[in-house]
Design a protein around this motif. Structure first.
Motif, PDB file in Angstrom:
ATOM      1  N   ALA A 155       0.848  -1.192   0.000  1.00  0.00           N
ATOM      2  CA  ALA A 155       0.000   0.000   0.000  1.00  0.00           C
ATOM      3  C   ALA A 155       0.887   1.248   0.000  1.00  0.00           C
ATOM      4  O   ALA A 155       1.823   1.342   0.792  1.00  0.00           O
ATOM      5  N   ILE A 156       0.614   2.179  -0.891  1.00  0.00           N
ATOM      6  CA  ILE A 156       1.357   3.447  -0.907  1.00  0.00           C
ATOM      7  C   ILE A 156       0.544   4.550  -0.227  1.00  0.00           C
ATOM      8  O   ILE A 156       0.984   5.689  -0.138  1.00  0.00           O
ATOM      9  N   ARG A 157      -0.635   4.195   0.225  1.00  0.00           N
ATOM     10  CA  ARG A 157      -1.487   5.044   1.055  1.00  0.00           C
ATOM     11  C   ARG A 157      -2.449   4.114   1.781  1.00  0.00           C
ATOM     12  O   ARG A 157      -2.500   2.924   1.485  1.00  0.00           O
ATOM     13  N   ASN A 158      -3.193   4.625   2.734  1.00  0.00           N
ATOM     14  CA  ASN A 158      -4.187   3.792   3.413  1.00  0.00           C
ATOM     15  C   ASN A 158      -5.240   3.352   2.408  1.00  0.00           C
ATOM     16  O   ASN A 158      -5.651   4.138   1.543  1.00  0.00           O
ATOM     17  N   ILE A 159      -5.654   2.105   2.512  1.00  0.00           N
ATOM     18  CA  ILE A 159      -6.660   1.524   1.617  1.00  0.00           C
ATOM     19  C   ILE A 159      -7.826   1.055   2.472  1.00  0.00           C
ATOM     20  O   ILE A 159      -7.633   0.337   3.454  1.00  0.00           O
ATOM     21  N   LYS A 160      -9.029   1.455   2.091  1.00  0.00           N
ATOM     22  CA  LYS A 160     -10.231   1.089   2.835  1.00  0.00           C
ATOM     23  C   LYS A 160     -10.820  -0.230   2.329  1.00  0.00           C
ATOM     24  O   LYS A 160     -10.693  -0.559   1.140  1.00  0.00           O
ATOM     25  N   LYS A 161     -11.450  -0.959   3.218  1.00  0.00           N
ATOM     26  CA  LYS A 161     -12.152  -2.184   2.857  1.00  0.00           C
ATOM     27  C   LYS A 161     -13.130  -1.867   1.725  1.00  0.00           C
ATOM     28  O   LYS A 161     -13.832  -0.848   1.764  1.00  0.00           O
ATOM     29  N   GLY A 162     -13.143  -2.706   0.692  1.00  0.00           N
ATOM     30  CA  GLY A 162     -14.021  -2.511  -0.453  1.00  0.00           C
ATOM     31  C   GLY A 162     -13.383  -1.765  -1.609  1.00  0.00           C
ATOM     32  O   GLY A 162     -13.924  -1.738  -2.715  1.00  0.00           O
ATOM     33  N   GLU A 163     -12.218  -1.163  -1.384  1.00  0.00           N
ATOM     34  CA  GLU A 163     -11.526  -0.404  -2.418  1.00  0.00           C
ATOM     35  C   GLU A 163     -10.764  -1.358  -3.344  1.00  0.00           C
ATOM     36  O   GLU A 163     -10.185  -2.342  -2.889  1.00  0.00           O
ATOM     37  N   GLU A 164     -10.774  -1.048  -4.638  1.00  0.00           N
ATOM     38  CA  GLU A 164     -10.036  -1.878  -5.586  1.00  0.00           C
ATOM     39  C   GLU A 164      -8.537  -1.619  -5.434  1.00  0.00           C
ATOM     40  O   GLU A 164      -8.102  -0.471  -5.331  1.00  0.00           O
ATOM     41  N   ILE A 165      -7.750  -2.697  -5.440  1.00  0.00           N
ATOM     42  CA  ILE A 165      -6.294  -2.594  -5.368  1.00  0.00           C
ATOM     43  C   ILE A 165      -5.790  -2.308  -6.780  1.00  0.00           C
ATOM     44  O   ILE A 165      -6.106  -3.039  -7.724  1.00  0.00           O
ATOM     45  N   THR A 166      -5.000  -1.238  -6.912  1.00  0.00           N
ATOM     46  CA  THR A 166      -4.477  -0.855  -8.226  1.00  0.00           C
ATOM     47  C   THR A 166      -3.003  -0.503  -8.126  1.00  0.00           C
ATOM     48  O   THR A 166      -2.521  -0.087  -7.079  1.00  0.00           O
ATOM     49  N   VAL A 167      -2.291  -0.702  -9.233  1.00  0.00           N
ATOM     50  CA  VAL A 167      -0.896  -0.299  -9.364  1.00  0.00           C
ATOM     51  C   VAL A 167      -0.754   0.485 -10.664  1.00  0.00           C
ATOM     52  O   VAL A 167      -1.637   0.456 -11.515  1.00  0.00           O
ATOM     53  N   LYS A 168       0.358   1.180 -10.814  1.00  0.00           N
ATOM     54  CA  LYS A 168       0.642   1.904 -12.052  1.00  0.00           C
ATOM     55  C   LYS A 168       1.529   1.001 -12.892  1.00  0.00           C
ATOM     56  O   LYS A 168       2.718   0.853 -12.604  1.00  0.00           O
ATOM     57  N   TYR A 169       0.954   0.375 -13.909  1.00  0.00           N
ATOM     58  CA  TYR A 169       1.664  -0.631 -14.693  1.00  0.00           C
ATOM     59  C   TYR A 169       3.002  -0.151 -15.235  1.00  0.00           C
ATOM     60  O   TYR A 169       3.992  -0.863 -15.163  1.00  0.00           O
ATOM     61  N   GLU A 170       3.047   1.053 -15.798  1.00  0.00           N
ATOM     62  CA  GLU A 170       4.300   1.486 -16.430  1.00  0.00           C
ATOM     63  C   GLU A 170       5.417   1.686 -15.418  1.00  0.00           C
ATOM     64  O   GLU A 170       6.581   1.512 -15.748  1.00  0.00           O
ATOM     65  N   GLU A 171       5.112   2.028 -14.183  1.00  0.00           N
ATOM     66  CA  GLU A 171       6.151   2.154 -13.156  1.00  0.00           C
ATOM     67  C   GLU A 171       6.670   0.789 -12.731  1.00  0.00           C
ATOM     68  O   GLU A 171       7.759   0.672 -12.201  1.00  0.00           O
ATOM     69  N   ASP A 172       5.873  -0.221 -12.951  1.00  0.00           N
ATOM     70  CA  ASP A 172       6.249  -1.573 -12.553  1.00  0.00           C
ATOM     71  C   ASP A 172       6.774  -2.403 -13.719  1.00  0.00           C
ATOM     72  O   ASP A 172       6.970  -3.601 -13.596  1.00  0.00           O
ATOM     73  N   GLY A 173       6.977  -1.751 -14.880  1.00  0.00           N
ATOM     74  CA  GLY A 173       7.551  -2.441 -16.027  1.00  0.00           C
ATOM     75  C   GLY A 173       6.563  -3.290 -16.796  1.00  0.00           C
ATOM     76  O   GLY A 173       6.943  -4.166 -17.558  1.00  0.00           O
TER      77      GLY A 173
END
Length: 124
Positions: A87-105
């Motif tokens: 987590a790069i910030r607090n994530i609330k229950k029910g929130e979709e988990i997302t990443v930034k694809y281009e930063e992760d290759g």
């Protein structure tokens, strides 16, 4: 009975998504990767989006990790060394988990559907 921390359900971003089934704090591991090592010749048997390369080795990403969608304003970041998403910030229950694809290759130059106000329109 243990409660699953991540659940897969329909996503507004694309297809299915991985959703928090509890609150996560910034810096906490949200999702440990469950991967299956592949031989190079077997890679073509699977959709490209489900295969990752780490140190010249190929891995098939298993659920629920394979359902983590891209966002231009993600709430998690890939931690390759520890094979997890944090987590790069607090994530609330029910929130979709997302990443930034281009930063992760994991860029593939496709249309972005994240819907954020700062969306770039494409995953590059």
């Amino acid at each position: 009975m243990e409660i699953e921390e991540i659940v897969v359900q329909n996503s507004k971003i694309q297809g299915k998504g991985a959703f928090a089934n509890r609150d996560f704090k910034e810096g906490e591991i949200v999702l440990k990767w469950n991967t299956l090592k592949l031989k190079k010749e077997d890679v073509i048997k699977y959709p490209k989006k489900y295969v990752i390369v780490i140190d010249d080795e190929y891995f098939l990403v298993q659920p629920p990790q394979r359902y983590v969608n891209h966002s231009c304003s993600p709430n998690a970041k890939t931690d390759i060394d520890n094979r997890c998403d944090r987590a790069i910030r607090n994530i609330k229950k029910g929130e979709e988990i997302t990443v930034k694809y281009e930063e992760d290759g994991f860029s593939d130059n496709t249309k972005c559907n994240c819907g954020n106000k700062n969306c770039k329109g494409f995953i590059r």
